[in-house]
Design a protein around this motif. Sequence first.
Motif, PDB file in Angstrom:
ATOM      1  N   VAL A  49       0.839  -1.204   0.000  1.00 50.18           N
ATOM      2  CA  VAL A  49       0.000   0.000   0.000  1.00 50.18           C
ATOM      3  C   VAL A  49       0.873   1.253   0.000  1.00 50.18           C
ATOM      4  O   VAL A  49       0.621   2.208  -0.746  1.00 50.18           O
ATOM      5  CB  VAL A  49      -0.965  -0.005   1.209  1.00 50.18           C
ATOM      6  N   ILE A  50       1.922   1.254   0.810  1.00 49.95           N
ATOM      7  CA  ILE A  50       2.817   2.414   0.867  1.00 49.95           C
ATOM      8  C   ILE A  50       3.525   2.614  -0.473  1.00 49.95           C
ATOM      9  O   ILE A  50       3.625   3.746  -0.974  1.00 49.95           O
ATOM     10  CB  ILE A  50       3.824   2.246   2.016  1.00 49.95           C
ATOM     11  N   ALA A  51       4.009   1.537  -1.076  1.00 50.71           N
ATOM     12  CA  ALA A  51       4.707   1.634  -2.359  1.00 50.71           C
ATOM     13  C   ALA A  51       3.770   2.122  -3.463  1.00 50.71           C
ATOM     14  O   ALA A  51       4.156   2.953  -4.296  1.00 50.71           O
ATOM     15  CB  ALA A  51       5.311   0.283  -2.735  1.00 50.71           C
ATOM     16  N   TYR A  52       2.539   1.622  -3.464  1.00 52.56           N
ATOM     17  CA  TYR A  52       1.584   2.076  -4.483  1.00 52.56           C
ATOM     18  C   TYR A  52       1.265   3.559  -4.300  1.00 52.56           C
ATOM     19  O   TYR A  52       1.195   4.308  -5.278  1.00 52.56           O
ATOM     20  CB  TYR A  52       0.291   1.267  -4.429  1.00 52.56           C
ATOM     21  N   PHE A  53       1.085   3.982  -3.061  1.00 52.01           N
ATOM     22  CA  PHE A  53       0.783   5.390  -2.804  1.00 52.01           C
ATOM     23  C   PHE A  53       1.917   6.285  -3.286  1.00 52.01           C
ATOM     24  O   PHE A  53       1.680   7.301  -3.943  1.00 52.01           O
ATOM     25  CB  PHE A  53       0.510   5.613  -1.318  1.00 52.01           C
ATOM     26  N   ALA A  54       3.162   5.904  -2.974  1.00 53.40           N
ATOM     27  CA  ALA A  54       4.309   6.700  -3.408  1.00 53.40           C
ATOM     28  C   ALA A  54       4.396   6.751  -4.930  1.00 53.40           C
ATOM     29  O   ALA A  54       4.642   7.817  -5.512  1.00 53.40           O
ATOM     30  CB  ALA A  54       5.595   6.126  -2.820  1.00 53.40           C
ATOM     31  N   ALA A  55       4.182   5.627  -5.581  1.00 45.79           N
ATOM     32  CA  ALA A  55       4.251   5.598  -7.038  1.00 45.79           C
ATOM     33  C   ALA A  55       3.103   6.386  -7.666  1.00 45.79           C
ATOM     34  O   ALA A  55       3.298   7.084  -8.664  1.00 45.79           O
ATOM     35  CB  ALA A  55       4.230   4.163  -7.535  1.00 45.79           C
ATOM     36  N   SER A  56       1.913   6.297  -7.099  1.00 45.65           N
ATOM     37  CA  SER A  56       0.781   7.029  -7.679  1.00 45.65           C
ATOM     38  C   SER A  56       0.938   8.537  -7.506  1.00 45.65           C
ATOM     39  O   SER A  56       0.519   9.297  -8.381  1.00 45.65           O
ATOM     40  CB  SER A  56      -0.539   6.547  -7.090  1.00 45.65           C
ATOM     41  N   VAL A  57       1.546   8.964  -6.409  1.00 45.32           N
ATOM     42  CA  VAL A  57       1.824  10.397  -6.244  1.00 45.32           C
ATOM     43  C   VAL A  57       2.824  10.853  -7.299  1.00 45.32           C
ATOM     44  O   VAL A  57       2.674  11.919  -7.905  1.00 45.32           O
ATOM     45  CB  VAL A  57       2.348  10.690  -4.811  1.00 45.32           C
ATOM     46  N   GLY A  58       3.839  10.035  -7.561  1.00 41.44           N
ATOM     47  CA  GLY A  58       4.808  10.361  -8.603  1.00 41.44           C
ATOM     48  C   GLY A  58       4.185  10.399  -9.982  1.00 41.44           C
ATOM     49  O   GLY A  58       4.516  11.253 -10.802  1.00 41.44           O
ATOM     50  N   ILE A  59       3.278   9.467 -10.260  1.00 41.19           N
ATOM     51  CA  ILE A  59       2.590   9.458 -11.554  1.00 41.19           C
ATOM     52  C   ILE A  59       1.741  10.709 -11.712  1.00 41.19           C
ATOM     53  O   ILE A  59       1.663  11.292 -12.795  1.00 41.19           O
ATOM     54  CB  ILE A  59       1.741   8.177 -11.704  1.00 41.19           C
ATOM     55  N   ALA A  60       1.105  11.139 -10.631  1.00 37.12           N
ATOM     56  CA  ALA A  60       0.271  12.337 -10.699  1.00 37.12           C
ATOM     57  C   ALA A  60       1.108  13.577 -11.005  1.00 37.12           C
ATOM     58  O   ALA A  60       0.628  14.496 -11.673  1.00 37.12           O
ATOM     59  CB  ALA A  60      -0.479  12.525  -9.386  1.00 37.12           C
ATOM     60  N   LYS A  61       2.356  13.608 -10.542  1.00 38.97           N
ATOM     61  CA  LYS A  61       3.219  14.760 -10.837  1.00 38.97           C
ATOM     62  C   LYS A  61       3.658  14.763 -12.292  1.00 38.97           C
ATOM     63  O   LYS A  61       3.915  15.809 -12.857  1.00 38.97           O
ATOM     64  CB  LYS A  61       4.429  14.762  -9.915  1.00 38.97           C
ATOM     65  N   GLY A  62       3.733  13.570 -12.889  1.00 37.76           N
ATOM     66  CA  GLY A  62       4.025  13.455 -14.313  1.00 37.76           C
ATOM     67  C   GLY A  62       5.489  13.643 -14.647  1.00 37.76           C
ATOM     68  O   GLY A  62       6.330  13.904 -13.792  1.00 37.76           O
ATOM     69  N   GLY A  63       5.779  13.486 -15.916  1.00 30.23           N
ATOM     70  CA  GLY A  63       7.126  13.686 -16.419  1.00 30.23           C
ATOM     71  C   GLY A  63       8.105  12.637 -15.933  1.00 30.23           C
ATOM     72  O   GLY A  63       7.769  11.475 -15.716  1.00 30.23           O
ATOM     73  N   GLU A  64       9.335  13.079 -15.782  1.00 29.27           N
ATOM     74  CA  GLU A  64      10.408  12.181 -15.370  1.00 29.27           C
ATOM     75  C   GLU A  64      10.245  11.733 -13.918  1.00 29.27           C
ATOM     76  O   GLU A  64      10.717  10.664 -13.539  1.00 29.27           O
ATOM     77  CB  GLU A  64      11.744  12.901 -15.540  1.00 29.27           C
ATOM     78  N   ILE A  65       9.560  12.529 -13.125  1.00 23.54           N
ATOM     79  CA  ILE A  65       9.332  12.190 -11.715  1.00 23.54           C
ATOM     80  C   ILE A  65       8.553  10.887 -11.593  1.00 23.54           C
ATOM     81  O   ILE A  65       8.798  10.099 -10.686  1.00 23.54           O
ATOM     82  CB  ILE A  65       8.548  13.328 -11.013  1.00 23.54           C
ATOM     83  N   SER A  66       7.630  10.648 -12.508  1.00 20.73           N
ATOM     84  CA  SER A  66       6.814   9.435 -12.425  1.00 20.73           C
ATOM     85  C   SER A  66       7.665   8.176 -12.563  1.00 20.73           C
ATOM     86  O   SER A  66       7.454   7.200 -11.851  1.00 20.73           O
ATOM     87  CB  SER A  66       5.707   9.453 -13.467  1.00 20.73           C
TER      88      SER A  66
END
Length: 128
Positions: A49-66
């Motif tokens: 759950v923690i890993a998915y949350f961190a990855a989904s926040v990165g995806i929401a920021k978009g670009g290379e951050i995702s």
Amino acid sequence: MTFSRFLFLFLLVVLVSGLFAYSVEASTPETVLVPKFWVLFGFLAGLTVIAYFAASVGIAKGGEISVYAIMGSVVLKLLLSMVLVLVYLLKIKVNSINFATQFFSLYFLFTAFEVYCLLRNLRHQNKT
């Protein structure tokens, strides 16, 4: 996929896999599950759950951050899981084949579900 949708589906996966593990343990006369199996189960579920949350926040920021967020969450989950295995094997003496089978089946189940949900997020992002 929203985080609440992920949590709902993940709770279903956790419930089904937990009921399966409980039914296997209850139906056999000898102990099949490794000692502290439910601690392993809970730790890996929480870590997912923690890993998915961190990855989904990165995806929401978009670009290379995702990309960095997805790879970072997967690597962090792997490293924390290896620390758990090290501590577990130092503290508790178990049959190594039995432990490896149960640990990796849980790890790959939760990781496969996490990757599936992340890919759904990325596919949705590509369609818009």
